[in-house]
Write an enzyme that holds these catalytic residues in place. Structure first.
Site, PDB file in Angstrom:
ATOM      1  NE  ARG A 241      52.073  24.735  43.020  1.00 52.07           N
ATOM      2  CZ  ARG A 241      51.044  24.070  42.684  1.00 52.07           C
ATOM      3  NH1 ARG A 241      51.133  22.817  42.792  1.00 52.07           N
ATOM      4  NH2 ARG A 241      50.114  24.696  42.347  1.00 52.07           N
ATOM      5  CD  GLU A 270      55.085  20.978  37.714  1.00 47.48           C
ATOM      6  OE1 GLU A 270      54.167  21.242  37.079  1.00 47.48           O
ATOM      7  OE2 GLU A 270      55.376  20.379  39.071  1.00 47.48           O
ATOM      8  CG  HIS A 288      51.343  19.138  38.723  1.00 47.46           C
ATOM      9  ND1 HIS A 288      52.038  20.478  39.032  1.00 47.46           N
ATOM     10  CD2 HIS A 288      50.261  19.102  39.504  1.00 47.46           C
ATOM     11  CE1 HIS A 288      51.248  21.080  39.878  1.00 47.46           C
ATOM     12  NE2 HIS A 288      50.443  20.047  40.168  1.00 47.46           N
TER      13      HIS A 288
HETATM   14  C1  DGY Z   1      46.987  22.842  42.145  1.00 48.60           C
HETATM   15  O1  DGY Z   1      45.777  23.288  42.069  1.00 48.60           O
HETATM   16  O2  DGY Z   1      47.510  23.961  42.686  1.00 48.60           O
HETATM   17  C2  DGY Z   1      47.350  22.110  41.348  1.00 48.60           C
HETATM   18  O3  DGY Z   1      48.768  21.616  41.803  1.00 48.60           O
HETATM   19  C3  DGY Z   1      47.371  22.303  39.892  1.00 48.60           C
HETATM   20  O4  DGY Z   1      47.780  23.473  39.851  1.00 48.60           O
END
Ligand code: DGY
Length: 322
Positions: A241, A270, A288
């Protein structure tokens, strides 16, 4: 009994949307535009189940928006975008989709690691700009992987899958920082060295890969001091993250040459990308994409649906996070 009324906040793979619509009274977001906070809050009073994604901020105001939703079935494994305390206070269950995106995310961690180590983004940009003057021994020289230390911060499923690829596929050594040592079998298989002190791990890793959950506990865990503790000439990879990293400090370390490179798939707010990174050559920036392959995105939807199905039956939820 009437079918559950369900809001799916973003487009899902069509196979899963169809499977959901065959069993439930589903409202889809045909245009796939992110819903506003007001729309999400209103949905809490209009639906039985909310199926959000990481692009929705399900904060206390949203959760307080109505009393009908009793399940938030998140499409994704991370849930730091959902205020769990607020959900719990209202008796709302929250589920996620663990396991099904492990390999896809580990693949992206290795993609970033390879791209950063071998300067692939720089090379592609140069070529497309018509700037490539031809092969030469000193052109865009990067780093080998074999024998280098991959330092995993966090050692859950995705970290282990990344370490497996790095160790067995690329001959890297593995060290990890975690609250407790991994299972003996995993540690043996990966010859992974448990390093209970983060600063220690950062000082010995040639490539640091982040695999901790987001949220208050890990906010700016990789701050200026942590980056200063990283080995000179090392690389930072983040598929976890964005909030885990102080991007101003990272940008400074990339510019000064303290770090040789970085590869990022996630950002604190984001889809905004920290502006200070955009004109730095030795950082690879992906939007992402961790779980973005077709098989995985379908499996994530099926996993979210399995949670809704059990909820509809009043049965135990397969993947509760509260
Ligand atoms: C997750 O599954 O946490 C990915 O980062 C997409 O949200």
């Amino acid at each position: 009994m009437d079918a559950l009324r369900i809001l799916i906040t973003r487009r899902w793979p069509v196979e899963v949307e169809r499977a959901m619509a065959a069993q439930f009274d589903v409202v889809l977001n045909e245009g796939d535009k992110p819903l506003s906070q007001a729309d999400l809050a209103a949905a809490m009073g209009e639906f039985d189940v909310l199926c959000p994604t990481v692009s929705d901020r399900i904060d206390a105001d949203v959760i307080g928006g109505g009393d009908r939703v009793k399940l938030i079935a998140n499409y994704g494994v991370g849930f730091d975008h959902i205020d769990l305390a607020a959900a719990k206070a209202k008796g709302i269950a929250v589920t996620n989709t663990p396991g099904v995106l492990t390999d896809a995310t580990a693949d992206i961690a290795m993609t970033l690691l390879l791209m950063a180590a071998r300067r692939a983004g720089e090379g592609e940009r140069e070529l497309r700009a018509g700037q490539w003057s031809g092969w030469r021994p000193t052109h865009l020289v990067g780093s080998a992987l074999k024998g280098k230390v991959l330092g995993c911060v966090g050692f859950g499923r995705i970290a282990q899958a990344t370490a497996r690829r790095a160790h067995h596929g690329f001959g890297m050594k593995v060290a990890y920082y975690a609250r407790r040592p991994a299972d003996e079998a995993v540690a043996q298989e990966l010859q992974a060295e448990f390093t209970p002190d983060l600063i220690n791990l950062l000082g010995k890793a040639d490539f640091v890969s982040l695999h901790v959950p987001g949220g208050a506990e890990t906010a700016s865990m990789i701050d200026a001091a942590a980056i200063a503790a990283m080995k000179p000439g090392s690389y930072l990879i983040n598929t976890a993250r964005g909030g885990v990293v102080d991007h101003a400090a990272l940008a400074a370390a990339l510019r000064s040459g303290h770090l040789a490179g970085a590869g990022l798939d996630v950002y604190p707010a984001e889809p905004q990308v920290p502006a200070e990174l955009l004109d730095i050559e030795n950082v690879v920036l992906l939007p992402h994409l961790g779980s973005a392959n077709s098989e995985t995105r379908i499996a994530m939807g099926m996993c979210a649906m399995a949670n809704v199905e059990e909820f509809a039956k009043g049965a135990e939820l397969p993947n509760p996070v509260t």
